[in-house]
Design a protein around this motif. Structure first.
Motif, short mmCIF file in Angstrom:
data_model
loop_
_atom_site.label_atom_id
_atom_site.label_comp_id
_atom_site.label_asym_id
_atom_site.label_seq_id
_atom_site.Cartn_x
_atom_site.Cartn_y
_atom_site.Cartn_z
N LEU A 125 -53.70 70.79 39.75
CA LEU A 125 -55.10 70.41 39.65
C LEU A 125 -56.02 71.61 39.87
O LEU A 125 -55.70 72.55 40.60
CB LEU A 125 -55.42 69.33 40.68
CG LEU A 125 -54.57 68.06 40.62
CD1 LEU A 125 -55.05 67.05 41.66
CD2 LEU A 125 -54.60 67.44 39.23
N ASP A 126 -57.19 71.53 39.22
CA ASP A 126 -58.19 72.58 39.41
C ASP A 126 -59.08 72.25 40.61
O ASP A 126 -58.85 71.26 41.32
CB ASP A 126 -59.00 72.79 38.14
CG ASP A 126 -59.83 71.56 37.74
OD1 ASP A 126 -60.00 70.65 38.57
OD2 ASP A 126 -60.30 71.53 36.59
N ALA A 127 -60.11 73.07 40.82
CA ALA A 127 -60.97 72.89 41.98
C ALA A 127 -61.72 71.55 41.95
O ALA A 127 -62.13 71.05 42.99
CB ALA A 127 -61.97 74.05 42.06
N GLY A 128 -61.88 70.98 40.76
CA GLY A 128 -62.55 69.70 40.65
C GLY A 128 -61.62 68.51 40.70
O GLY A 128 -62.07 67.37 40.59
N GLY A 129 -60.31 68.76 40.83
CA GLY A 129 -59.34 67.68 40.93
C GLY A 129 -58.80 67.21 39.60
O GLY A 129 -58.15 66.16 39.54
N GLU A 146 -58.35 86.05 44.21
CA GLU A 146 -58.08 85.50 45.54
C GLU A 146 -58.75 84.15 45.76
O GLU A 146 -58.29 83.36 46.58
CB GLU A 146 -58.55 86.48 46.62
CG GLU A 146 -57.64 87.69 46.80
CD GLU A 146 -58.00 88.48 48.04
OE1 GLU A 146 -59.08 88.21 48.63
OE2 GLU A 146 -57.21 89.35 48.43
N ASP A 147 -59.85 83.89 45.04
CA ASP A 147 -60.52 82.59 45.18
C ASP A 147 -60.00 81.55 44.20
O ASP A 147 -60.54 80.45 44.13
CB ASP A 147 -62.04 82.75 45.03
CG ASP A 147 -62.45 83.20 43.63
OD1 ASP A 147 -61.56 83.50 42.79
OD2 ASP A 147 -63.66 83.23 43.35
N GLY A 148 -58.95 81.89 43.43
CA GLY A 148 -58.35 80.95 42.50
C GLY A 148 -58.90 81.01 41.09
O GLY A 148 -58.42 80.28 40.21
N ARG A 160 -60.21 77.44 37.34
CA ARG A 160 -60.06 77.81 38.74
C ARG A 160 -59.07 76.88 39.42
O ARG A 160 -59.21 75.65 39.35
CB ARG A 160 -61.41 77.75 39.46
CG ARG A 160 -61.37 78.26 40.89
CD ARG A 160 -62.75 78.27 41.50
NE ARG A 160 -62.72 78.72 42.88
CZ ARG A 160 -63.79 78.77 43.67
NH1 ARG A 160 -64.97 78.40 43.20
NH2 ARG A 160 -63.67 79.20 44.91
N LEU A 161 -58.08 77.47 40.03
CA LEU A 161 -57.10 76.68 40.77
C LEU A 161 -57.75 75.98 41.95
O LEU A 161 -58.63 76.53 42.61
CB LEU A 161 -55.97 77.59 41.28
CG LEU A 161 -54.88 78.00 40.30
CD1 LEU A 161 -54.03 79.10 40.92
CD2 LEU A 161 -54.01 76.80 39.95
N GLY A 162 -57.28 74.77 42.21
CA GLY A 162 -57.80 74.03 43.35
C GLY A 162 -56.99 74.29 44.61
O GLY A 162 -55.77 74.42 44.56
N VAL A 163 -57.66 74.37 45.73
CA VAL A 163 -57.01 74.42 47.03
C VAL A 163 -57.81 73.50 47.95
O VAL A 163 -59.05 73.55 47.98
CB VAL A 163 -56.92 75.87 47.59
CG1 VAL A 163 -58.30 76.48 47.76
CG2 VAL A 163 -56.16 75.87 48.90
#
Length: 249
Positions: A125-129, A146-148, A160-163
């Motif tokens: 999933l990305d930063a928005g799910g 580093e922030d995805g 952008r990768l989600g964390v």
């Protein structure tokens, strides 16, 4: 049975639970991103009667388990689709049944539709799910900051990768593959994690210390044997007492 036997049985039950957890930790000592599980026990004082409330029999209670959040070692792979997390955040995955799970295993690949997947087949999933889809030809030239933030070699941002921070992490349930889900019937209480950093070209190893787990197994075996001996000794004393009472004077 008297209190001695009940105390021993409470310890045996607790040791059985600890054995299951330790065995699962050992089985996942080489599973990337795996977080070990720890058990919690508590002593329960059962009053034996009388006026002194401090006197009684102590039993062992299983109070549940918790996720060990110790960071695992980061292992360099140089694979651009391998991503490790440095911090306490979690990747989000869309599972085959349409649910959302969370984990730390960052060994990713692109399927034939360009979807970013885990090796187990869950969508990342990305930063928005939402599930991530990338151009199929971008895998070898993908840059992950580093922030995805994911971008191509020419600097074009493509996602952008989600964390995520799991606010009630210790209530989550394991579903295998190092993944966690919220308790059945409850919605996940998650927010974006702003402190965890992404490390491209690396994976996080399991945080299980195999030597410590084997040592723990040996200690459990010894404690189990002591508890069994206590039950057997109490049983033998009871038999001797009944035998004596049954003899003619």
């Amino acid at each position: 049975m008297d209190n001695t036997t009940y105390v021993a049985l409470s310890q045996l039950t607790a040791l059985e639970r600890q054995l299951d957890v330790t065995a699962n930790n050992l089985a996942n000592a080489n599973s990337n991103g795996f977080r070990a599980e720890r058990v919690l026990f508590e002593s329960y004082l059962h009053p034996d009667g009388g006026t002194d409330s401090s006197q009684g029999t102590n039993f062992v209670l299983d109070k549940g388990s918790f996720v060990d959040q110790t960071q695992g070692a980061l292992v360099l792979t140089d694979n651009p689709l391998d991503v490790a997390l440095n911090g306490e955040g979690w990747f989000g995955y869309r599972t085959a049944d349409g649910g959302t799970a969370y984990g730390r295993d960052g060994r990713f690949l692109l399927d034939d539709q360009g979807r970013l997947m885990t090796l187990a087949g869950a969508q990342v999933l990305d930063a928005g799910g939402a599930p991530i889809a990338l151009p199929p030809d971008v895998a070898a030239a993908l840059d992950i900051a580093e922030d995805g933030t994911m971008s191509t070699v020419d600097g074009g941002v493509i996602g952008r990768l989600g964390v995520f921070e799991l606010r009630d992490l210790q209530s989550y349930e394991r579903i295998g593959g190092g993944m966690l889900v919220p308790p059945q019937g409850q919605a996940a209480d998650v927010v974006p994690d702003t402190t965890t950093r992404f490390v491209q070209g690396s994976v996080e190893a399991s945080n299980v210390n195999a030597v410590a787990e084997v040592t723990r197994l040996m200690q459990m075996q010894q404690a189990y044997q002591r508890a069994v001996n206590l039950v057997n000794s109490d049983d033998e004393l009871t038999k001797n007492l009944l035998g004596r009472l049954g003899r003619p004077a």
